[in-house]
Design a protein around this motif. Structure first.
Motif: not given
Length: 785
Positions: A158-161, A197-200
């Motif tokens: 959902w939350r992507t950096t 890429v990180s995704v939480w």
């Protein structure tokens, strides 16, 4: 020679572009000339990647390439010739939700499949306490020199950096269903680049849109109901694209065939001082072109427009050029379909009209889940498959249920010819102010990304009260943001604590099994947003053997077919003439432990008789395009005669409070003649139907109760509904009498008794032998006028 439809030409063009993209991809190589692959740190040395065993195997599970899954061009309505697909094997790690970038990536994942899926190679539960990390390297082709490089994500939940070469690329993206991009040009180093890429994804523990995702064990298990396994992380294609500094970012196209024109807004970045030129063509022949300002709507002539319909989904090719003076600095390809969708009064009822004509919309609920890829179809052919099955089964509509698919899904709907109702994915609970802001912003982006798809005709804001708030305001907001489509403020206003906003274009009920008695209002068309749910478990094709559930289990396929076709026939014969305009059957496929599907979850078995279902749907659609007036009966005193061969001298009569058939003739006694005479009056529950008052017991009516039929009196809403029957055409000029509140059930004589019988039902009085004959009555002159 007849030219190929524009949609086929557009598809061929996309295939040619895909081949060119493959060539471009081959240019993206690492030192030593090896093909572009994900690479980890030299110290990681992960083992060779393999997928995990899928709990069920679809026809495409083993067709997914390891290094180049989903290689098709991902954005068919805004195409450029040069691009590079970054799907494939990435290095992968999972940390705590609050952790920073890990020092090493000890696993590998196949992008773009969610971490919970077998096709990802990870296949384990992800919770709100986890953060997903992805890493790979790439080089940029020398042929892209001098252009900006965009890094595009179809969707990540959902939350992507994103970081490129250690620097964060733009803002954090929050949203699980919309595409997003970063201009990474200034972060590139001219050689081998690293993207992280990180995704939480907190799923139901958060406040964001999640649809039917829930944190669950990924192995098949009992339970689950109508909620399914979560899909965390990247779940749509990731790709690179070179663009000019001044570039087109979006084409907003609104067909206006009534005025022989296409309304277009070309939206862009860095376009100060530029103009836009849009050209519409068919078969390589230009039909219209126009130039206008960037960011402002202008029109392109489309003379004698070939209308888009489900039966003839004709597509025009579109090209947009961004001009600086007379020089095109950016060009994109697209397509459009010329059609309108609106609400209008037809035969005294509010109806949705396609190109000015009422066409009954018959479709299914499509959850978009896969046993191997969960949220992501294993291949483009698989993505197309479910839509093609809708067409094979005769449906002309699909409701995409609280999930938003990749843009290629909409392309296939546009090309195949299916009307789309698109749900906005719901939240788990009533949202706070921050969650409302996020949900509405994501909804806006979803509308923007799909607003030019001709197949999309309805926005469904909320469902059954899930996370409901400000229903009326949201419906007005969506209608103002996209006035070219219909808006459903709440699907299932009669269900589950839902609160109707009272506005929008559709009055939407959910009735299981249905079809129920939904009627339009003065301002809204009546639709059956969900019905059906007929279940059948196919041995060897169950997600969790023995764990499946449905709204009504069927003992065998014969009953399933008879029951389902009976529902479609009841809509055609009873409810459509009385104002119903659309129906959505639950559902196209089984999903995990739901076995309501017309197909099994693995897409290996079509449970129903395709030809028979297709004929029933076609009959429904065709009936809506002719006279929709309901069948009428003469009022006053009449008698109901049996039409079954061998029993045509028998009539419906009451005896000791119950209904039977008995031979009545001129020599019959007065009591029998009175018992076999009924006064036909406007229906107690609906004056478009009828009630049958006893001749010799005024105030008592023919009434069904627990399937048996009686002569009774009453003064409740339930009694009035039970005592109301709607006539439909029967065999040989007779009529069939459908129960007002159970339209799929018909007044039937069997063994001289009167019952409500259901096509495909399992009671003894539902016996399919002579069903139509036994449920057909002749309305005759009264024995006792």
């Amino acid at each position: 020679m007849r030219q190929a439809p524009a949609g086929r030409r557009a598809f061929a063009w996309l295939r040619r572009r895909a081949r060119r993209a493959t060539t471009a991809l081959a240019v993206l190589t690492l030192a030593g000339g090896t093909a572009l692959t994900a690479t980890g740190p030299a110290t990681a040395a992960p083992q060779a990647w393999t997928p995990k065993p899928s709990p069920m195997t679809t026809p495409w599970t083993n067709q997914v390439p390891v290094d180049t899954p989903l290689p098709e061009y991902p954005r068919p309505q805004l195409t450029r010739p040069d691009w590079a697909n970054l799907n494939g094997i990435w290095d992968f790690a999972v940390t705590s939700a609050s952790a920073g970038q890990p020092a090493s990536f000890s696993e590998q994942i196949r992008v773009p499949f969610a971490a919970e899926s077998a096709l990802s190679g990870i296949q384990r539960k992800i919770t709100q306490n986890d953060k997903l990390w992805y890493k790979r390297t790439f080089t940029v082709p020398s042929g892209w020199n001098g252009r900006r490089v965009q890094l595009n994500f179809g969707a990540a939940d959902w939350r992507t950096t994103v970081w490129v070469n250690g620097q964060q690329a733009g803002a954090v993206h929050s949203g699980g269903y919309d595409a997003f991009s970063y201009d990474i040009t200034d972060l590139l180093n001219g050689g081998t680049n690293t993207v992280v890429v990180s995704v939480w994804d907190p799923t139901e523990t958060g406040t964001q849109a999640i649809g039917k995702q829930r944190i669950r064990d990924v192995a098949p298990h009992s339970g689950g109901g109508i909620l399914y396994t979560a899909a965390s992380g990247i779940w749509q294609t990731v790709w690179l694209e070179p663009t000019a500094s001044a570039r087109v970012g979006r084409l907003d196209m609104v067909p206006d065939p009534v005025n022989s024109r296409l309304k277009v807004t070309v939206r862009g970045t860095g376009t100060s001082g530029h103009t836009a030129r849009v050209t519409v063509s068919s078969g390589g022949t230009v039909v219209g072109t126009a130039t206008g300002p960037v960011g402002t709507e202008f029109t392109v002539p489309v003379p004698n427009p070939h209308l888009w319909t489900p039966d003839d989904p004709f597509l025009y090719d579109v090209r947009a050029d961004l001009l600086l003076g007379t020089t095109a600095v950016d060009s994109v390809g697209s397509y459009t379909g010329m059609r309108t969708i609106a609400l209008a009064s037809v035969g005294g009822y509010q109806r949705p009209v396609l190109n000015g004509k009422f066409v009954f919309q018959t479709g299914t609920l499509d959850q978009g889940y896969w046993p191997d890829g969960i949220y992501t179809a294993p291949t483009d052919a698989a993505l197309r498959h479910d839509l093609q099955k809708h067409k094979d089964l005769g449906f002309n509509m699909v409701r995409k249920h609280i999930k938003v698919e990749p843009q290629r899904w909409f392309y296939w709907a546009d090309r195949l010819g299916l009307l789309v109702w698109q749900d906005m994915p719901s939240m788990e609970r009533t949202p706070d102010a921050a969650a409302r802001t996020q949900w509405e912003a994501e909804y806006d982006r979803i509308i923007d990304q799909h607003r030019s798809s001709p197949s999309l005709v309805v926005w469904v804001d909320q469902n059954e009260g899930w996370g409901q708030y400000d229903q009326a305001r949201i419906a007005d907001r969506v209608k103002a943001y996209d006035p070219s489509r219909l808006v459903d403020n709440m699907s299932g206003i009669n269900c589950c604590g839902a609160v109707d906003g009272g506005n929008g274009d559709l009055l939407d009920h959910h009735v299981y099994v249905g079809p129920g008695t939904t009627v339009p209002s003065a301002t809204r068309a009546a639709v059956l947003g969900e019905f059906g749910g007929l279940g059948f478990k196919v041995t060897g094709h169950e997600w969790y053997p023995g764990g499946g559930f449905s709204y009504e289990d069927q003992p065998d396929l014969a009953h399933l077919n008879n029951r389902f076709v009976g529902l479609l026939d009841a809509i055609r014969e009873v409810r459509m003439p009385r104002g119903l305009s659309a129906s959505v059957y639950t559902e196209i496929t089984d999903v995990e432990n739901e076995v309501n599907g017309l197909l099994t979850y693995d897409r290996q078995v079509v449970k129903v008789d395709e030809a028979r279902v297709r004929a029933a749907n076609r009959a429904l659609i065709d009936a809506s395009q002719g006279s929709t007036a309901p069948v009428t009966l003469p009022t006053g005193y009449r008698s109901l005669r049996v039409t079954t061969p061998g029993y045509t001298d028998r009539y419906a009569r009451h005896r000791a409070g119950a209904l039977f058939t008995e031979v009545v003739g001129s020599g019959s006694d007065t009591l029998l003649k009175n018992d076999a005479t009924w006064r036909i009056v406007p229906g107690l529950a609906d004056n478009t139907c009828y009630s049958f008052e006893s001749r010799n017991y005024p105030g008592e009516y023919l009434r069904h109760r627990d399937f048996r039929v009686y002569k009774e009196s009453g003064n409740t809403d339930l009694f009035r509904a039970d005592a109301t029957f709607c006539p439909v055409r029967g065999a040989n000029g007779g009529v069939r009498l459908s129960a007002y509140n159970f339209p799929e059930q018909y007044l039937r004589h069997i063994n001289a008794e009167l019952w409500l019988a259901t096509p495909g039902g399992t009671h003894t009085w539902d016996n399919p032998a002579l069903f139509t004959e036994d449920t057909t009555w002749a309305v005759e002159a009264a024995w006792a006028p």
